[in-house]
Design an enzyme around this catalytic site. Structure first.
Site, PDB file in Angstrom:
ATOM      1  N   LYS A  85     -66.654 -23.006 -21.835  1.00  0.00           N
ATOM      2  CA  LYS A  85     -65.366 -23.360 -22.456  1.00  0.00           C
ATOM      3  C   LYS A  85     -65.257 -24.878 -22.481  1.00  0.00           C
ATOM      4  CE  LYS A  85     -60.428 -22.321 -21.739  1.00  0.00           C
ATOM      5  NZ  LYS A  85     -59.490 -21.571 -20.862  1.00  0.00           N
ATOM      6  N   SER A 135     -56.369 -18.582 -23.062  1.00  0.00           N
ATOM      7  CA  SER A 135     -56.889 -19.720 -23.780  1.00  0.00           C
ATOM      8  C   SER A 135     -58.418 -19.734 -23.877  1.00  0.00           C
ATOM      9  CB  SER A 135     -56.418 -21.021 -23.143  1.00  0.00           C
ATOM     10  OG  SER A 135     -56.873 -21.109 -21.825  1.00  0.00           O
ATOM     11  N   SER A 187     -55.841 -16.731 -18.546  1.00  0.00           N
ATOM     12  CA  SER A 187     -56.676 -17.156 -19.670  1.00  0.00           C
ATOM     13  C   SER A 187     -58.134 -16.760 -19.625  1.00  0.00           C
ATOM     14  CB  SER A 187     -56.577 -18.683 -19.836  1.00  0.00           C
ATOM     15  OG  SER A 187     -55.293 -19.016 -20.322  1.00  0.00           O
TER      16      SER A 187
END
Lengths: 99, 504
Positions: free
Chosen positions: B83, B158, B182
């Site tokens: 990420k 997210s 997330s």
């Protein structure tokens, strides 16, 4: 209680504190949204917190601070400066703020 | 040696074993994944940037090490995605924000370093909601990410890019971050395993801060064993993170074997039935949840009723605390030392203009909220109060764990939704975190595991539904055991989306 504030005025005050410029249409949109969310958050006022301490996450025996010694893997200053938007002679340049 | 399809179908664990044994070369595996990225990215937009040359060079180094008889790490040759919240030296890291667009970190974060030292091959950085703020991967100045199971639908957030890439098989394993859900929520929406460790179990050094008392890094994977493997690489004390735990790291893979082969005899699974009365809990999510409980009972678990009396206050508590911490953490993005700068005549105007142009609407909203709750005249009524309610929530979980070994709930109250459907109502978006937030507030480990799909209808395609397990502090091994038992009795993890060659 701050709930008496005009939402637009509140957002303007908060934006100044947060060093955040907001255009008029952003302020107009954010005001009601922030007010709605604060209204939801105010439901916490109904919780009985008498005698309850503030949350402490870690059970530590020590402070968690390291010894005051140089890092094992120091960062290359040149690599750091390379990421700065405006530099001169290896220094960070900012708008003049002091006479 | 194996076709691309065969390589992509291997779990990360099986792929690592094949690389170790010489059955597959790291370069072959990397090429297969790079081809899959090329095939899927035009639809998904999961990657913020890809690193094909660098990845092939890393893979070649793994193959050379194997040829030379050197010891290989536990992730040797496994192509992964990180990420874009994880700092990677020499590789652009934006945290999903325009304010860091073009920033190349001068150091390597601990998460990236541990994966590299384990021999993993970095394919690229994965898209995310800006600064970790969002549940749909739509809060971005870059393109929104699509759900591989239904490209008109959100992948969750997210860590939406991570979830989309792992589900589409454009990486074998991915890292995400979890502050209010997330990792777990996108795992639920994309039919994956997502694991948020105990607060402090994985170092936060090199993970760009959103809310420092809530943030944790963890894996998103297709199978439970891969999550255990990733956690065993990531976990452990880091002197660069003062909140990092010194507790020893147990054998997570052994816990997976125990669950898969021996089952759950005697293990108590707690359910808060009051929470299950939530208005807005999709009936199909409820049905899949009850199916999941039946599977755990079939594997030898017993059910226990527990209560979390302050469950209804978790979302409000979270949105006081995370916004307060975010407003403080994001004060550093001022245009001076890194990232975007909008030069103006004065320093203050430079800050204001930079932050106006650099931050998206959701980030601005949370900074304003956080600024409000930390003002001197608001502190006691908002931040101070929320910190006390947080104590009550943590005590609720501690009391629950006297009656059970893990807690179970749905991960998300609803399956995925159409892109754009919730953008006008931030509060509605916040409420979708209702089941995941508690584990962050109490610092507890939690996982989402695949638990089925919603039924396809005229309105919606079949969409994944996850089951959440929450454990006591440092209870990752127990979670992995329960998850492995569930996986052994189900086949959800073997499903593949159409664009990864599957039937759905």
């Amino acid at each position: 209680m701050p709930s008496d504030h005009d939402p637009a005025e509140l957002v303007d005050t908060l934006a100044q504190l947060a060093r955040l410029e907001l255009l008029p249409d952003e302020q107009a949109q954010l005001g009601p949204q922030v007010e709605a969310i604060l209204g939801y958050i105010r439901t916490l006022q109904g919780v009985d917190v008498e005698g309850v301490p503030e949350y402490l996450s870690a059970e530590r025996a020590d402070s968690g601070l390291r010894a005051d010694e140089p890092a094992e893997r120091p960062v290359d200053p040149q690599a750091v400066i390379a990421g700065v938007p405006v530099t001169r002679d290896g220094l960070v340049v900012v708008p003049k703020f002091k006479d | 040696m194996g076709t691309s399809e065969e390589i992509l179908s291997l779990s990360a664990r099986a792929l690592a074993a094949a690389v170790h044994a010489g059955g597959v070369s790291a370069v072959e595996a990397t090429r297969a994944y790079l081809e899959q990225i090329t095939a899927t990215e035009p639809i998904l937009r999961a990657y913020r940037c890809t690193l094909p040359d660098r990845a092939l060079a890393q893979a070649a180094a793994v193959d050379a090490a194997r040829q030379a008889g050197e010891a290989l790490g536990p992730l040797a040759g496994v192509p992964i995605g990180l990420k874009d919240i994880f700092v990677t030296e020499g590789v652009e890291t934006t945290c999903g924000s325009a304010i860091l667009s073009g920033w190349t970190p001068p150091y390597q974060g601990t998460q990236a370093r541990r994966c590299a030292e384990a021999g993993a091959v970095l394919l690229g950085k994965l898209a995310m909601d800006e600064f970790g703020m969002g549940s749909s991967n739509e809060n971005t100045p870059f393109e929104a990410v699509r759900n591989p199971w239904a490209p008109a639908y959100v992948p969750g957030g997210s860590s939406g890019g991570t979830a989309a890439a792992v589900a589409a098989r454009s990486c074998a394993l991915g890292l995400g971050s979890d502050t209010g859900g997330s990792i777990r929520q996108p795992a639920s929406l994309c039919n994956l395993v997502g694991l948020k460790p105990t607060y402090g179990r994985v170092s936060r050094h090199g993970m760009i801060a959103f809310a420092s008392s809530l943030d944790q890094a963890g894996p998103l994977t297709r199978e439970v064993g891969d999550a255990a493997l990733a956690l065993s690489v990531l976990a452990g004390h880091d002197p660069h993170d003062a909140t990092s735990l010194t507790a020893p790291v147990p054998d997570y893979l052994a816990a997976v074997e125990l669950g898969a082969r021996v089952g759950l005899g005697g293990l108590r699974v707690g359910v808060d039935r009051h929470a299950m009365q939530l208005e807005g809990l999709d009936p199909q999510v409820r049905a899949r949840f009850e199916d999941g409980l039946a599977i755990l009972v079939g594997a030898g678990a017993t059910l226990a009723e527990v209560e979390l009396p302050h469950f209804d206050h978790a979302v409000a508590t979270y949105y006081v605390l995370c916004t307060a911490e975010a407003s403080s953490n994001l004060a550093r993005y001022d245009g001076i030392r890194y990232g975007l700068r909008r030069e103006r005549a004065s320093l203050r105007e430079t800050y204001e203009a930079t932050r106006h142009d650099g931050f998206g609407a959701e980030v601005k909203r949370r900074i304003l909220l956080g600024t409000f709750v930390l003002r001197a005249d608001s502190y006691a009524d908002y931040y101070g109060r929320a910190m006390k309610v947080r104590t009550l929530i943590a005590r609720d979980y501690a009391a629950a764990f006297e009656r059970c070994d893990v807690l179970a709930s749905p991960t998300s109250p609803v399956p995925g939704w159409r892109l754009g459907a919730k953008l006008d109502d931030p509060l509605a978006m916040y409420l979708s975190d209702v089941f995941t937030i508690g584990a962050n507030l109490a610092g507890l480990p939690a996982m989402s595991i695949p638990a089925g799909f919603s039924d396809a209808s005229g309105e919606h395609p079949a969409l994944p539904i996850g089951l959440q397990l929450i454990g006591p502090r440092l209870g990752e091994a127990t979670l992995l055991r329960v998850a492995a038992a569930h996986e052994a009795a189900t086949a959800w993890h073997r499903e593949r989306p159409l664009l990864a060659g599957g039937a759905r």
